[in-house]
Design an enzyme around this catalytic site. Structure first.
Site, PDB file in Angstrom:
ATOM      1  N   ARG A  58     -12.020  25.851 -38.026  1.00 36.04           N
ATOM      2  CA  ARG A  58     -12.734  24.589 -37.876  1.00 36.04           C
ATOM      3  C   ARG A  58     -13.431  24.612 -36.515  1.00 36.04           C
ATOM      4  O   ARG A  58     -12.852  25.083 -35.521  1.00 36.04           O
ATOM      5  CB  ARG A  58     -11.776  23.394 -37.941  1.00 36.04           C
ATOM      6  CG  ARG A  58     -11.303  23.046 -39.352  1.00 36.04           C
ATOM      7  CD  ARG A  58     -12.432  22.505 -40.236  1.00 36.04           C
ATOM      8  NE  ARG A  58     -12.002  22.118 -41.564  1.00 36.04           N
ATOM      9  CZ  ARG A  58     -12.067  22.901 -42.646  1.00 36.04           C
ATOM     10  NH1 ARG A  58     -12.534  24.137 -42.557  1.00 36.04           N
ATOM     11  NH2 ARG A  58     -11.686  22.445 -43.824  1.00 36.04           N
ATOM     12  N   GLU A 107     -20.868  19.840 -36.919  1.00 33.83           N
ATOM     13  CA  GLU A 107     -21.581  20.523 -38.001  1.00 33.83           C
ATOM     14  C   GLU A 107     -22.521  19.546 -38.664  1.00 33.83           C
ATOM     15  O   GLU A 107     -22.096  18.427 -38.958  1.00 33.83           O
ATOM     16  CB  GLU A 107     -20.603  21.072 -39.053  1.00 33.83           C
ATOM     17  CG  GLU A 107     -19.893  22.298 -38.562  1.00 33.83           C
ATOM     18  CD  GLU A 107     -18.960  22.911 -39.601  1.00 33.83           C
ATOM     19  OE1 GLU A 107     -19.083  22.560 -40.797  1.00 33.83           O
ATOM     20  OE2 GLU A 107     -18.118  23.726 -39.210  1.00 33.83           O
ATOM     21  N   HIS A 154     -20.965  27.584 -42.179  1.00 35.69           N
ATOM     22  CA  HIS A 154     -19.677  27.282 -42.820  1.00 35.69           C
ATOM     23  C   HIS A 154     -19.651  27.811 -44.260  1.00 35.69           C
ATOM     24  O   HIS A 154     -19.508  27.042 -45.218  1.00 35.69           O
ATOM     25  CB  HIS A 154     -19.409  25.772 -42.782  1.00 35.69           C
ATOM     26  CG  HIS A 154     -17.950  25.428 -42.903  1.00 35.69           C
ATOM     27  ND1 HIS A 154     -17.394  24.316 -42.328  1.00 35.69           N
ATOM     28  CD2 HIS A 154     -16.921  26.048 -43.553  1.00 35.69           C
ATOM     29  CE1 HIS A 154     -16.105  24.264 -42.610  1.00 35.69           C
ATOM     30  NE2 HIS A 154     -15.784  25.309 -43.353  1.00 35.69           N
TER      31      HIS A 154
END
Ligand code: DGY
Length: 328
Positions: free
Chosen positions: A240, A269, A288
């Site tokens: 993460r 993000e 991601h």
């Protein structure tokens, strides 16, 4: 009026899962490319029996309240669930599902892909060719770090960390790991050595992160930790984004405290276009996608659908992150 349960699905997911949901539920699916805006999400969940959500949707008390007391299940199509207030869900008696296991190998493949790409400067070199700058074979052109027999530091030795270790064995790497509790059985099987966190950072040529985001792991890699790493080290993050402090990482890359970073995840993000990290040739950033293999995403969708349908039937979720909800 259909007597099928009402559910909201917060994005189009692979058909294998969606078809199951559509067959058994009265499903509304958000078809936008971007996540539903907060106000719309709060509106759409009103009165639903089930919610199939993604890591981009903050699922908190306000949202559970907006949904109403009939909400029976929250099914997240991801293994990580830091976007869900699980404690609140448990308090309300709502089981929360996730999708572990089916993305382990794809994510480990990708962590290794990032590691190799950053070490051997693949993206920089491809951009050089595309820019028409390739004039000749060069004895000094794009020299990078060896993978073979390098020392790999794995932070988080769960399913994905161990899958990365299996790959590292093929490269004859020395494998170090750190976790909150040492896992001697897995370490023995994989030839990995447990080290305290700081020692792992000092010794590894590659540091790869495989830990959940929690208050304890927020900015786990900051200025101090980056200074402990070798100037030749490469940092890989497929866990993460907020596990790494982006400002500290920028400084470390600019000052040469570490050689390179490869990030599948960022804080925030998407990474803002004015982030200084985007200006660095030694910082490889992708959106991601570590679990984004066709196979793995299909299985994640199926698993999320299975969790959702089990919850709607009042059955135990096949993969439940808050099993304590059943013993309250
Ligand atoms: C997860 O599952 O938590 C990943 O970050 C996305 O697949």
């Amino acid at each position: 009026m259909s007597n099928k349960p009402r559910v909201f699905v917060t994005r189009l997911i692979p058909e294998t899962g969606l078809q199951q949901v559509r067959e058994h539920c009265q499903a509304e699916v958000w078809e936008g490319e971007l996540p539903p805006p907060r106000a719309i999400l709060l509106e759409k969940v009103k009165g639903v029996d089930g919610l199939l959500c993604l890591l981009t949707d903050p699922i908190d008390a306000q949202l559970m309240e907006a949904a109403g007391p009939q909400l029976k299940v929250i099914s997240q199509m991801a293994v990580g669930f830091d976007n869900v207030d699980v404690e609140e869900a448990t308090r309300r008696g709502i089981p929360v599902g996730n999708t572990p296991g089916v993305l382990t190998e794809a994510t480990a493949d990708f962590a290794f892909t990032l590691l190799a790409s950053a070490a051997r400067r693949v993206v920089e070199a491809a951009a050089y060719v595309q820019a028409g700058r390739w004039k000749t074979w060069g004895p000094m052109l794009f020299l990078g770090a060896d993978l073979w027999e390098a020392t790999l530091g794995i932070v988080g030795f769960g399913r994905i960390g161990q899958a990365v270790a299996r790959r590292a064995r093929g490269f004859n790497m020395r494998i170090l790991y750190h976790d909150v509790t040492p896992n001697e059985e897995a370490a023995g099987r994989l030839g990995a050595q447990y080290l305290p966190f700081d020692d792992l950072l000092r010794q590894a040529d590659f540091v790869t992160l495989h830990i959940p985001l929690t208050p304890e792991t927020y900015h786990l890699i900051g200025a101090r930790e980056l200074r402990l790493m070798k100037p030749s080290a490469v940092l890989v993050n497929t866990s993460r984004g907020p596990v790494v402090d982006p400002a500290a990482l920028y400084q470390a890359l600019v000052k040469g405290e570490i050689a390179a970073a490869a990030l599948d995840v960022t804080e925030p993000e998407p990474i803002p276009l004015d982030s200084p990290l985007l200006t660095l040739p030694n910082c490889l950033i992708v959106p991601h996608i570590a679990s984004a293999s066709i196979n793995s995403r299909h299985k994640m969708a199926e698993m999320a659908a299975a969790n959702l349908l089990a919850g709607l039937r009042g059955e135990r979720l096949p993969n439940c992150v808050n099993p304590e909800v059943y013993t309250r």
